[in-house]
Design an enzyme around this catalytic site. Structure first.
Site, PDB file in Angstrom:
ATOM      1  N   TYR A 169       0.772  -1.271   0.009  1.00  0.00           N
ATOM      2  CA  TYR A 169       0.212  -0.033  -0.006  1.00  0.00           C
ATOM      3  C   TYR A 169       0.742   1.255  -0.170  1.00  0.00           C
ATOM      4  CZ  TYR A 169      -0.211  -0.036   5.261  1.00  0.00           C
ATOM      5  OH  TYR A 169      -0.290  -0.248   6.792  1.00  0.00           O
ATOM      6  N   GLU A 170       0.377   2.474  -0.161  1.00  0.00           N
ATOM      7  CA  GLU A 170       0.808   3.678  -0.469  1.00  0.00           C
ATOM      8  C   GLU A 170       1.768   3.587  -1.580  1.00  0.00           C
ATOM      9  OE1 GLU A 170      -0.368   5.906   1.054  1.00  0.00           O
ATOM     10  OE2 GLU A 170      -1.274   4.835   2.395  1.00  0.00           O
ATOM     11  N   GLY A 171       1.364   2.742  -2.804  1.00  0.00           N
ATOM     12  CA  GLY A 171       2.382   2.725  -3.696  1.00  0.00           C
ATOM     13  C   GLY A 171       3.422   1.588  -3.693  1.00  0.00           C
TER      14      GLY A 171
END
Lengths: 595, 595
Positions: B440-442
């Site tokens: 997550y978050e890229g």
């Protein structure tokens, strides 16, 4: 919904063109394995994996096994029918001698089928897998009567098998085990104790379960020299082969595990259960090792199987998922975005797993073929070389293929982004299931210690010298062949690393065994990389030959995949060497209290 | 039962002796952060983590979040009380300006507390973590009225925050997003669409949830240039700050995930929900990036937190579990076997994780301190350097610390053998929880592309030149100092690898961007290793100085740990360089159909 397709064509290529299965017809049973039979067996086994085992894998994880208050265990929906198909198809006895109801075909074919089963449904595949291990131990160490009474029913799947080693306070260090065996006076023993982590210890797939149990006969020496192996059936078996009464063994609970939920991992309570000695008294570890070596190879194959199924699903997702544009310009301009397989970092991931899988499959089959040679050749020299190979490569196949197999499953999961973390896509299961293979049948650190402490120095290092000699002979023969240079040159460099590492150990580990211990895992991976690199050289040679016959696209893809391995994966040998040569000083310097 | 103890002493050493926090009193808020205050804050935060957050972590995994038919979500037992303690202690606003109810203390302290919370209970720590991200975005891009109406209630924990980016068909490629915003005519917008993977999207911890939502205003340009950011409260807020009615946003379902079961990952349905623009129209990605950079750093910290807690539990097990004897002779002859911490392969595992954690903690705090400098310094040159650092290191901290943090959790789990695979020991949870941080978050591949495609070439490579300049100045100053040589020499070699890799990219990636794409992940790890190596050099320097003052045992342990990193972990830079220089040819050669 995840899918699986057994790599039948690649397996056929490896058997026929790389390993020369057909040139082995001197081995008993191999003359029956004509090209047609081999292909038919693999296609049929592939179908079983693809159509029967794989479709119930995800539900098996979700539903898991359930233990009921009466100690019985129910496997997930569909497992019984799939097991029946597996057993009914004769797969359990594929390479068991015909006199015990098997088909007597080469072990290497069985290993190929094990890959398919492990890839399709690891938890399910463990039930027959453990049964095969128990069959192998009984065939080597059982009495004639034990063989005829138990083996045919295990071969046809009416009964399954288990191995009972671990106790709450001991796993790796079996010398500590406490389960005891008291002679009943009639040749049987009363077995009492608690075993944990017993895979397939209780289930509803078969009418009986034949437990092979390590225990200590009353008055036996302490440590590993006082351990014996016993056969303890869940239901006793009468002389005529019919079932008698329930034995004093029961499942006390099942574990809540990270994965392989479809396989019951049981605490088994032995409460004066009747058991029979297998092999000699106090030589139980010896007898169990037959089963364990078989099992270790099979566990390495599980690592490969999970890596393969994770790869296949990552490929499908990468072709389907639209996100972003290729760095070199849109590849699907008519669609809102390109499939993510255009992105180099996704490609890198897929190629890395693909290159590993194809090399590892060769290594597995090559090693399984050595098992055939060991058991079926009439040439003692050939048998010794095969035995050396098996000793050296069993820990490597187990340790490296499961470490990398798990890491590959994680990489494949990453291709899915957030969807990889959600259970319904199945990638989490592959990761969670693959994780166990690094642990059971001897945690991978134990494999590394076995390699470096036992297998490497054995017989003055003969096995390693044999391996190095074979690789060097191959490199010499390839000579300056330009088409082979992208393969042979990197292997040359890496075999240099292996030789240096081996030399360093000879010079530095005798005086300070911590130098060996601190090097063990790196050495295991170094040897594994070189073995995979050698496999890729042999694959490349065969692919170049096939390419000359046609179907260039297929063989070019093979050669590109191999070059990827040689360029990007194999150079890790240098890092492993650096770590080995760092020695054990900083590893061991801190007092335990400092941690 | 797993345990956690926040690494307060190590954090204090890093802040005071390595990073020179006290020399930064020119920065606003730092003069309040006296040594006494810093220590009190960290000890109190550590206590919260150890005694409130950690004890409910295992049950949180087992119980998970439950969505009820009315769309409400219940968090696991104990989460509400723990959240109240977290919020009530003023932790959410530790570094938020005092005018919004915060304490205005340095961000670097907040980052230290984030490590403690993430190590103790990742799923729980995400609720305040996301709230802090939303606060950061509002403070930078919100109107004065938005700040006063929403931020104080988020700071005191009465309300929480979320970020809503992903939709079923788009995550990484936000240009594809479809959620739409239609002007209501009164300054507000009606937001409609479906968002997925929304962490903390619905729960029972707070009376309101402030969603920050990316959507496309009717008629806005296609692609990323038509995306705006909206504030959409779960319950509307009246002008006087009191709660109004329920807004048109609801949780449609929650995901069944591999881990972080204590955090509700929601499908959020927006059905004409009332929202207000945050920042300029069509500049929503810009506004969201404030939140995302903050979040990316925090996610890197999560990787470290999970690595630390897994390490601590592996150490405890390794000291306790008796199995086998030391290779150099029994260490506990009075007991049936030695604790497994005597075995070199166990030591190798523990040292590897320990050496990573201590270096990574320094890297995290160093980077957080740059965030303070960026936001609080009055010197534009210093601010620019800090901004350069943040740009370069944010993807590295996120990508490398989560990749390694997960791998370390897996290694720590391995120390437990079969017990590591059983849920009750908690090691499986650390592995499963740590896994999300890579995604997550890229996803980490995106971090690598961000680094290589955006951050590295930005401003003519100024950030990388700044980093290299700083490291080289340090090495020059250390000169021939013999005590530092075991640290500076390996760093010298590795910085050479980084320079070569950077040069190679300059020469080979312009003409063929696939060469950059195929190198991205290796480059990110190469830079991460060098940054960790540099941290270890600074740690060593400080430890040598401390050792001269006394407590030699503590500082010797620090130095040994650092040498382990330099000898065994850092040399991986050479392998990364080899892979980068292999280029993208074999990576990209196969047609997609061949896979």
């Amino acid at each position: 919904m995840p899918h699986y397709r057994a790599p039948v064509d690649d397996t056929l290529f490896l058997l026929n063109n790389v390993l020369g299965l057909q040139s082995r017809s001197n081995l008993s049973g191999f003359s029956d394995a004509t090209p047609d039979v081999v292909e038919a067996v693999l296609r049929e086994g592939g179908k079983l994996a693809d159509e029967i085992l794989a479709p119930i894998n995800l539900a098996g994880d979700r539903e898991g096994c359930v233990r009921h208050p009466d100690g019985t265990v129910t496997t997930p929906p569909g497992f019984k029918a799939a097991y029946d198909a597996y057993a009914g198809g004769g797969w359990m006895g594929l390479s068991v001698p015909e006199e015990y109801g098997g088909q007597g075909l080469p072990q290497v074919l069985n290993t190929a089928i094990q890959e398919f089963a492990s890839g399709a449904n690891l938890a399910l595949g463990m039930y027959p897998g453990l049964t095969q291990g128990a069959i192998a131990a009984l065939l080597v160490h059982g009495t004639a009567e034990q063989k005829t009474r138990y083996v045919p029913k295990m071969v046809d799947g009416t009964w399954t098998g288990t191995m009972n080693l671990t106790e709450p306070h001991c796993g790796t260090d079996l010398g500590l085990l406490r389960t005891k065996a008291v002679p009943n006076g009639d040749g049987s023993y009363a077995i009492s104790g608690t075993k944990i982590f017993i895979s397939a210890g209780e289930h509803d797939l078969a009418e009986n379960i034949i437990h092979l149990v390590l225990a200590r006969i009353e008055g036996a020496p302490a440590g590993t020299k006082g351990i014996s192996l016993f056969l303890v059936p869940k239901v006793t078996v009468n002389e005529d082969g019919s079932l008698g009464g329930r034995n004093g063994v029961s499942c006390g609970s099942i574990e809540h595990k990270m994965g392989i939920h479809g396989n019951a991992t049981c605490v088994m309570n032995y409460d004066g259960a009747t058991g029979w000695l297998v092999g000699e008294a106090n030589r139980g570890l010896n007898a169990m090792f037959v089963m364990m070596n078989e099992a270790r190879l099979a566990v390495g194959v599980q690592g490969l199987g999970q890596s393969e199924v994770a790869y296949q699903n990552a490929v499908a997702y990468a072709k389907d998922r639209l996100q972003g544009r290729a760095l070199t310009g849109a590849k699907a301009p008519e669609r809102p975005a390109d499939p993510i397989i255009v992105h180099p970092d996704i490609r890198r991931t897929l190629m890395q797993i693909r290159a590993f899988n194809e090399g590892a499959r060769a290594l597995v089959l090559w090693t399984a073929l050595q098992a055939d040679i060991l058991h079926r050749s009439e040439d003692p020299k050939e048998r010794q070389a095969a035995d050396d190979h098996m000793g050296l490569m069993t820990p490597v196949v187990k340790g490296v293929l499961t470490d990398r197999g798990f890491a590959n499953a994680v990489e494949a999961q990453q291709v899915f982004g957030g969807h990889g973390y959600v259970e319904e896509w199945g990638m989490s299961q592959f990761v969670r299931d693959a994780r166990i293979a690094m642990i059971y049948e001897g945690a991978n650190g134990i494999q590394a210690m076995d390699l470096i402490g036992r297998k490497l120095p054995k017989d003055g290092g003969r096995a390693m010298m044999g391996f190095l000699g074979e690789v060097q002979a191959f490199l010499k023969e390839a000579g300056e062949d330009e088409a082979m240079a992208p393969f042979t040159k990197p292997l040359q460099a890496s075999i240099g690393d292996l030789q240096q590492a081996t030399m360093w150990l000879m010079q530095n580990a005798m005086g300070n065994p911590d130098n060996a211990g601190a090097a063990a895992t790196d050495y295991m991976h170094l040897l594994g990389l070189v073995a995979l690199g050698y496999m890729w050289c042999r694959i490349a040679k065969a692919a170049l030959a096939k390419k000359a016959e046609g179907d260039a696209a297929r063989w070019d893809a093979k050669l590109v995949t191999g070059r990827f391995f040689m360029e990007r994966s194999l150079p890790e040998t240098a890092l492993r060497l650096t770590r080995i040569k760092a020695g054990g000083q900083t590893t061991m310097a801190l007092e335990a209290e400092v941690f």
